[in-house]
Write an enzyme that holds these catalytic residues in place. Structure first.
Site, short mmCIF file in Angstrom:
data_model
loop_
_atom_site.label_atom_id
_atom_site.label_comp_id
_atom_site.label_asym_id
_atom_site.label_seq_id
_atom_site.Cartn_x
_atom_site.Cartn_y
_atom_site.Cartn_z
N LYS A 158 0.83 -1.13 0.02
CA LYS A 158 0.05 -0.13 0.08
C LYS A 158 0.89 1.22 0.07
O LYS A 158 1.96 1.34 0.58
CB LYS A 158 -1.03 0.01 1.31
CG LYS A 158 -2.13 -0.55 1.24
CD LYS A 158 -2.88 -0.54 2.32
CE LYS A 158 -4.26 -1.17 2.30
NZ LYS A 158 -5.05 -0.68 3.41
N ARG A 292 -13.56 13.41 5.99
CA ARG A 292 -14.38 14.47 5.25
C ARG A 292 -15.71 13.68 5.14
O ARG A 292 -15.89 12.49 5.70
CB ARG A 292 -13.82 14.36 3.93
CG ARG A 292 -13.46 12.98 3.25
CD ARG A 292 -13.21 12.72 1.78
NE ARG A 292 -12.73 11.77 1.67
CZ ARG A 292 -13.06 10.71 1.16
NH1 ARG A 292 -14.59 10.57 1.22
NH2 ARG A 292 -12.64 9.52 1.02
#
Ligand code: ADP
Ligand code: ADP
Ligand code: MG
Length: 445
Positions: A158, A292
């Site tokens: 990742k 968010r």
């Protein structure tokens, strides 16, 4: 409360934020690029400002220009939506420095959670369970091979700054890791300006289940339950539902508590999401935190009756949360399908002009649209063009509503993923709730 808010985004999310502002009596300012002159969000807002060329670097990512428009229009606060600048700590800081209120957490917290490696360190310290793996950046593929041998394959490679499923790859052995390392590092560098890579254990047959949280500036933090987002292609969500068909009450409670603890440990404010990966035995592990509003937030709104954008605005204005944890209740079942302008078999974007659009209407259907007949879907932006949300008493009923609505959806001129969405929703394995993240690969290819 604010008199005027600038929405630093485009597409369906800009229109969705404007809708809540209108209901709250708040004036709205839209920004748009040359490619978006005729986009719906421009006409929905009270004012709209052209900020530059189609490419995001020359418009929607131009922090200076956006701040300039906010000041010129006398907006008091800025809502970043999702994607684009929403998780950019410099943008959050720049707003504050310009005397504007950023509707989201502080730049410090965004930066801390924006790095998956930093986030892992923080969550480990807060006793939130992590996917087994390392919490530092790998120097090169030699070091990667050594670390991989110690943890054991299969592994997920990742990018620490990754998002949207970019910069990550499953590797089953050293050969695959060697092949994958540099390419993903380069992609991460290109996309995020940061090539830091790390490794974590690949969890087999998992589910992606995330918890929505809400935190005010007075220390109150609550969660709004889970969303299951396991139906993905390219490690990116396409169908989400709430509640999850997989969780039992006990696991649900433990995940909610872990998410609240995670948010508390970083002094989080505003709306956020803690993403977990859940294995076959219902063990859950922290994946990342999105600081968010999430694309799939409507399904939570549908089953809780809470307008998340309104809560974001109120919290940013300094109000205390009006809800306690025990006030949050869940009713019914909601499903969201993301409609993309893409080839349903290759998943490659399919830009073009929408020559005809007809959307089904019914009380149980909610649309979040970024398009109309004659809309041009350009290659400059994310190809997600609409979201279709249904709500029903039961999961079975919601599935039926979704299948019917998708079949009635008419878009001409571009290719969309609607056939793939229908195949998913009508698949017996989906009906049985066997929604692991490999669903698309297992049943649809
Ligand atoms: P969520 O976690 O809310 O489901 P995603 O991870 O799918 O969100 O990403 C949110 C939005 O931002 C999507 O429209 C996605 O395509 C976009 N996005 C995320 N990361 C990037 C990126 N690095 N570059 C471009 N778009 C991105
Ligand atoms: P992004 O920032 O791109 O959203 P995430 O870390 O949230 O990245 O992962 C995206 C998706 O990739 C997850 O929803 C899941 O399907 C898959 N995934 C990520 N990490 C693992 C893992 N360790 N094992 C198995 N699948 C994973
Ligand atoms: Mg994610």
């Amino acid at each position: 409360m604010f008199n005027k808010i600038l929405i630093a985004n485009r597409g369906e999310i800009a229109s969705r934020i404007i809708r809540t502002c209108k209901r709250m009596g708040i004036q709205t300012v839209a920004i748009y690029s040359e490619a978006d002159k005729d986009a719906p969000h421009v006409s929905h807002a009270d004012e709209a400002y052209l900020i530059g060329k189609p490419r995001v670097n020359e418009s929607y990512l131009n922090i200076e220009k956006i701040i300039e428009v906010a000041k010129e229009s006398r907006a008091e606060a800025v809502h970043p939506g999702y994607g684009l600048l929403s998780e950019n700590p410099h943008f959050s800081n720049a707003c504050v420095e310009a005397g504007l209120i950023f509707i989201g957490p502080s730049g410090t917290v965004i930066a801390q959670m924006g790095s998956k490696i930093e986030a892992r360190k923080t969550m480990e310290a807060a006793n939130v369970p992590l996917v087994p793996g390392i919490n530092y950046a790998l120097q090169d593929n030699k070091e990667a091979a050594k670390v991989a041998a110690a943890i054991g394959y299969p592994l997920m490679l990742k990018a620490s700054s990754g998002g949207g499923g970019i910069g990550m790859q499953v590797v089953n052995n050293q050969e695959e890791l060697m092949k994958a390392f540099e390419g993903n590092q380069k992609r991460a560098m290109d996309f995020f300006g940061d090539g830091a890579m790390y490794l974590e254990k690949f969890i087999g047959n998992p589910r992606h289940i995330e918890i929505q949280i809400l935190a005010d500036q007075h220390g109150n933090i609550i969660h709004l339950g889970e969303r299951e987002c396991s139906i993905q292609r390219r490690n990116q969500k396409v169908i989400e539902e709430a509640p999850s068909p997989f969780l039992d009450e006990e696991t649900r409670i433990r995940m909610g508590e872990a998410a609240v603890q995670a948010a508390r440990s970083i002094g989080y404010t505003n709306a956020g999401t803690i993403e977990f990966i859940v294995d076959e035995n219902k063990n859950f592990f922290f994946l990342e935190m999105n600081t968010r509003l999430q694309v799939e937030h409507p399904i939570t709104e549908e089953i809780t009756g809470i307008d998340l954008v309104e809560k974001q605005i109120r919290v940013a204005a300094g109000e205390a949360l009006s809800l306690k944890q025990t006030d949050v209740t869940y009713k019914g079942h909601a499903i969201e399908a993301r409609i993309y302008a893409e080839d349903p078999t290759t998943f490659f974007p399919s830009p073009g002009k929408i020559s005809y659009l007809e959307t089904p209407e019914a009380p149980h259907i909610r649309h979040e649209l970024a398009i109309h007949s004659n809309s041009q879907v350009t290659p400059f932006y994310d190809p997600m063009i609409a979201k279709l949300i249904v709500k029903a008493e039961t999961r079975e009923e919601a599935i039926k509503y979704m299948a019917d609505a998708l079949k009635e959806y008419k878009i001409k001129g571009i290719k969309t993923n609607i056939p793939m969405l229908i195949n998913t929703i009508l698949h017996p394995a989906f009906l049985r709730g066997e929604t692991t993240t490999d669903f698309v690969k297992k049943y649809l290819s």
